[in-house]
Design an enzyme around this catalytic site. Structure first.
Site, PDB file in Angstrom:
ATOM      1  N   GLU A 267       1.139  -1.461  -0.263  1.00 52.84           N
ATOM      2  CA  GLU A 267      -0.079   0.487  -0.295  1.00 52.84           C
ATOM      3  C   GLU A 267       1.224   1.664  -0.054  1.00 52.84           C
ATOM      4  OE1 GLU A 267      -3.249  -0.333  -0.334  1.00 52.84           O
ATOM      5  OE2 GLU A 267      -3.745  -2.751   0.439  1.00 52.84           O
ATOM      6  N   GLU A 401       5.684  12.929  -4.306  1.00 46.25           N
ATOM      7  CA  GLU A 401       4.187  12.964  -3.291  1.00 46.25           C
ATOM      8  C   GLU A 401       5.386  13.970  -2.178  1.00 46.25           C
ATOM      9  OE1 GLU A 401       4.085   9.012  -1.099  1.00 46.25           O
ATOM     10  OE2 GLU A 401       2.299   9.646  -0.712  1.00 46.25           O
TER      11      GLU A 401
HETATM   12  P1  NAD Z   1       9.186   4.392   4.072  1.00 45.63           P
HETATM   13  O1  NAD Z   1       8.285   3.363   3.136  1.00 45.63           O
HETATM   14  O2  NAD Z   1       9.896   5.596   4.475  1.00 45.63           O
HETATM   15  O3  NAD Z   1       8.938   2.851   5.433  1.00 45.63           O
HETATM   16  C1  NAD Z   1       7.520   2.541   5.979  1.00 45.63           C
HETATM   17  C2  NAD Z   1       8.130   1.244   6.429  1.00 45.63           C
HETATM   18  O4  NAD Z   1       8.995   0.465   6.231  1.00 45.63           O
HETATM   19  C3  NAD Z   1       8.894   2.067   8.112  1.00 45.63           C
HETATM   20  O5  NAD Z   1       7.984   0.789   9.248  1.00 45.63           O
HETATM   21  C4  NAD Z   1      10.266   2.226   7.683  1.00 45.63           C
HETATM   22  O6  NAD Z   1      10.527   1.586   8.962  1.00 45.63           O
HETATM   23  C5  NAD Z   1      10.310   0.576   6.935  1.00 45.63           C
HETATM   24  N1  NAD Z   1      11.118   0.306   5.628  1.00 45.63           N
HETATM   25  C6  NAD Z   1      12.214   1.296   5.596  1.00 45.63           C
HETATM   26  N2  NAD Z   1      13.023   1.256   4.718  1.00 45.63           N
HETATM   27  C7  NAD Z   1      13.317   0.085   4.619  1.00 45.63           C
HETATM   28  C8  NAD Z   1      13.911  -1.094   4.215  1.00 45.63           C
HETATM   29  N3  NAD Z   1      14.811  -0.891   3.174  1.00 45.63           N
HETATM   30  N4  NAD Z   1      13.707  -2.125   4.474  1.00 45.63           N
HETATM   31  C9  NAD Z   1      12.385  -2.778   5.217  1.00 45.63           C
HETATM   32  N5  NAD Z   1      11.838  -1.751   5.386  1.00 45.63           N
HETATM   33  C10 NAD Z   1      11.806   0.109   5.284  1.00 45.63           C
HETATM   34  O7  NAD Z   1       7.235   5.171   4.207  1.00 45.63           O
HETATM   35  P2  NAD Z   1       7.099   6.317   5.104  1.00 45.63           P
HETATM   36  O8  NAD Z   1       7.806   7.419   5.448  1.00 45.63           O
HETATM   37  O9  NAD Z   1       6.453   6.184   6.267  1.00 45.63           O
HETATM   38  O10 NAD Z   1       5.519   6.518   4.852  1.00 45.63           O
HETATM   39  C11 NAD Z   1       5.141   6.922   4.028  1.00 45.63           C
HETATM   40  C12 NAD Z   1       4.841   6.694   2.675  1.00 45.63           C
HETATM   41  O11 NAD Z   1       3.280   6.111   3.073  1.00 45.63           O
HETATM   42  C13 NAD Z   1       3.998   7.693   2.119  1.00 45.63           C
HETATM   43  O12 NAD Z   1       4.504   7.614   0.844  1.00 45.63           O
HETATM   44  C14 NAD Z   1       2.578   7.291   2.083  1.00 45.63           C
HETATM   45  O13 NAD Z   1       1.909   7.327   0.564  1.00 45.63           O
HETATM   46  C15 NAD Z   1       2.228   5.827   2.007  1.00 45.63           C
HETATM   47  N6  NAD Z   1       1.831   5.355   2.489  1.00 45.63           N
HETATM   48  C16 NAD Z   1       0.765   4.483   1.876  1.00 45.63           C
HETATM   49  C17 NAD Z   1      -0.399   4.169   2.598  1.00 45.63           C
HETATM   50  C18 NAD Z   1      -1.909   3.398   1.625  1.00 45.63           C
HETATM   51  O14 NAD Z   1      -2.999   3.001   2.396  1.00 45.63           O
HETATM   52  N7  NAD Z   1      -1.382   3.578   0.279  1.00 45.63           N
HETATM   53  C19 NAD Z   1      -1.246   5.147   3.978  1.00 45.63           C
HETATM   54  C20 NAD Z   1      -0.429   5.384   4.385  1.00 45.63           C
HETATM   55  C21 NAD Z   1       0.705   6.210   4.607  1.00 45.63           C
END
Ligand code: NAD
Length: 500
Positions: A267, A401
């Site tokens: 997601e 974004e």
């Molecule tokens: P992110 O991708 O940086 O991190 C998300 C999660 O992944 C965190 O727990 C992070 O620690 C983990 N992560 C980061 N690097 C990783 C790696 N190399 N391997 C495994 N896990 C890793 O995202 P964010 O900044 O926490 O959140 C914002 C993003 O989430 C935005 O792009 C937003 O649109 C998206 N989002 C989507 C939905 C949806 O339902 N489509 C809902 C909420 C947020």
């Protein structure tokens, strides 16, 4: 009517002592290597607590506990009605701890307490309770085969689910994975964002108190490249439910390819279009919805309508309406019940958002409102609600974004151009059409490549409907009965029936 005196959230915050240790196999544990990192609040920079820095050894331990719990059937083989009871109790505990959870969420990631308390906590409890209620009401199938056999088509839990979630709605995003995964009998290892781990840890305690057997729901906090990567690569994990950025979603697919081809449900991000035609019958409501949905949660929403597409003849008037509303969302103290917009999650996010505002100026967009850092003396990270006009769809602020309170206004000439611009994005999470013409509303809604399309509104939301995106906004869907598909395997069992 609630006649209780208002809560002094600052006072409560002072006496709060969050526990940042992992929760594995029913126990609070420091990281195996003994490391931790300090968690500061984005509200004012205050140190909240030390968080266990989970790594591969901690993930191994949590996955082993989850696997044991799954294999011995302590949860998976309980009747659905029994799982329902426990999960309903879990939801009740969440509501009973509403003030504490809301405060933890606000201190951890900066959103206004009024919304943590009235949106995030009730939505979390409702999600858990909804899947609890659903699970003893879904039936399996008998396929319409011939008389010589009986073919049962049944759903079984996948096993161990790794849930990796972001910081913008920490509790709700966790609940969207936990609800369907636990209700169907799986064990879960949850890796919350390093920027917002506190409510996830507390949720796991509440689940234990509600009677969820130890090992069924484990939480390992830590950094993405350490705990997150170890979980997504783990051979003992059967499925990953990931919510986060498209960049990391891509990695999830790589991790699965490099390890055990586990199922990956992503997601991801969005750049949603909010399209206003001149035949819109309520421009005032349209403007209020555009501003309200854009600036809600500091603009840190995957489905924020960050591209406002307005027909050229209407644009000046409509943009003026939206811009006039922006000051209502001026950031304030997140612990004040009146505050509408709070703090961005951390300094990195602040720099990212200010960087996009700079790029908007440089690429020739016209800033009509905001554009500056706010509450600089608070020690926290705040940005004014910002509106850019004269944006072209090829500018960075229209394509990427931002995940902050920045709205880009793009003008179009006719319906065909509106559809082309709305779909000219790598994302496909949501969109909205504002028109008083039924034919046009349906025509445009059908043409939009997005998982959810709203007509003459944007903020309707319900656990009963799927949530997720087309294109690079992800695959699979959270919420609704469809989410059960992600956490179950489909099994066919053939039985021969002799003619007799
Ligand atoms: P992110 O991708 O940086 O991190 C998300 C999660 O992944 C965190 O727990 C992070 O620690 C983990 N992560 C980061 N690097 C990783 C790696 N190399 N391997 C495994 N896990 C890793 O995202 P964010 O900044 O926490 O959140 C914002 C993003 O989430 C935005 O792009 C937003 O649109 C998206 N989002 C989507 C939905 C949806 O339902 N489509 C809902 C909420 C947020």
């Amino acid at each position: 009517m609630d006649t209780s005196p208002p809560i002094d959230w600052h006072e409560r915050a002072r006496s709060l002592q969050p526990d940042g240790r992992a929760l594995i196999d029913g126990q609070r544990l420091a990281a195996a290597a003994g490391d931790s990192f300090d968690k500061h609040s984005p509200i004012d920079g205050r140190r909240l607590t030390a968080i266990a820095r989970g790594r591969e050894a901690d993930i191994d331990r949590a996955v082993a506990a989850a696997r044991r719990a799954f294999d011995d059937g302590r949860w998976a083989r309980q009747p659905p009605s029994a799982r329902k009871k426990v999960l309903r109790r879990f939801a009740e505990r969440v509501l009973a701890a509403a003030d504490e959870l809301a405060l933890l969420e606000t201190l951890d990631m900066g959103k206004p307490i009024r919304y943590s308390r009235t949106v995030d906590v009730p939505a979390t409890a409702n999600c858990i309770a909804w899947y609890a209620e659903a699970i003893d009401k879904v039936y399996d199938e008998i396929a319409p085969t011939g008389p010589q056999a009986l073919a049962l088509v049944t759903r079984e839990p996948v096993g161990v689910v790794g849930a990796i979630v972001p910081w913008n709605y920490p509790m709700i995003m966790a609940a969207w994975k936990l609800g369907p995964a636990l209700a169907t009998g799986n064990s879960v290892v949850l890796k919350p964002s390093e920027k917002s781990p506190l409510t996830a840890l507390r949720l796991a305690e509440l689940a234990l108190e509600a009677g969820l057997p130890p090992g069924v729901f484990n939480v390992v906090p830590g950094y993405g490249h350490e705990a997150g990567e170890a979980l997504a690569l783990h051979a003992g994990v059967d499925a990953i439910g990931f919510t986060g950025s498209t960049r990391i979603g891509r990695r999830m697919l790589e991790y699965a390819g490099r390890s055990n081809l586990k199922r990956v449900y992503n997601e991801l991000g969005g750049k949603s279009a909010f399209i206003v035609f001149p035949d819109c019958s309520d421009l005032e409501r349209a403007a209020a919805t555009a501003a309200g949905s854009m600036f809600f949660n500091q603009g840190e929403s995957c489905n924020a309508p960050s591209r406002l597409l307005v027909q050229a003849g209407l644009a000046d008037e409509f943009v003026q309406r939206v811009t006039a509303l922006a000051p209502r969302f001026q950031p304030g103290d997140p612990l004040d019940d009146a505050t509408q917009m709070g703090a961005l999650v951390d300094e990195t996010q602040l720099r990212t958002v200010l960087g996009y505002i700079d790029s908007g100026h440089q690429e020739g967009a016209r800033c009509l409102a905001g554009g500056q850092q706010a509450r600089g003396d608070s020690g926290g990270y705040y940005v004014e609600p910002t509106v850019f006009d004269a944006v072209r769809n090829d500018m960075r602020i229209a394509r990427e974004e931002i995940f902050g309170p920045v709205l880009s206004v793009i003008r179009f000439n006719d319906e065909a151009e509106a559809i082309r611009l709305a779909n000219d994005t790598s994302y496909g999470l949501q969109a909205s059409v504002w028109s008083g013409q039924l034919d046009r509303a349906h025509r445009v809604a059908r043409a939009l490549r997005a998982g959810t399309v709203h007509v003459n509104q944007y903020d309707e939301d319900d656990i009963t409907v799927p949530f997720g995106g087309y294109k690079q906004s992800g695959n699979g869907r959270d919420k609704s009965l469809h989410a059960l598909e992600k956490y179950t395997e489909l099994k066919t069992t053939w039985l021969r029936i002799d003619a007799g």
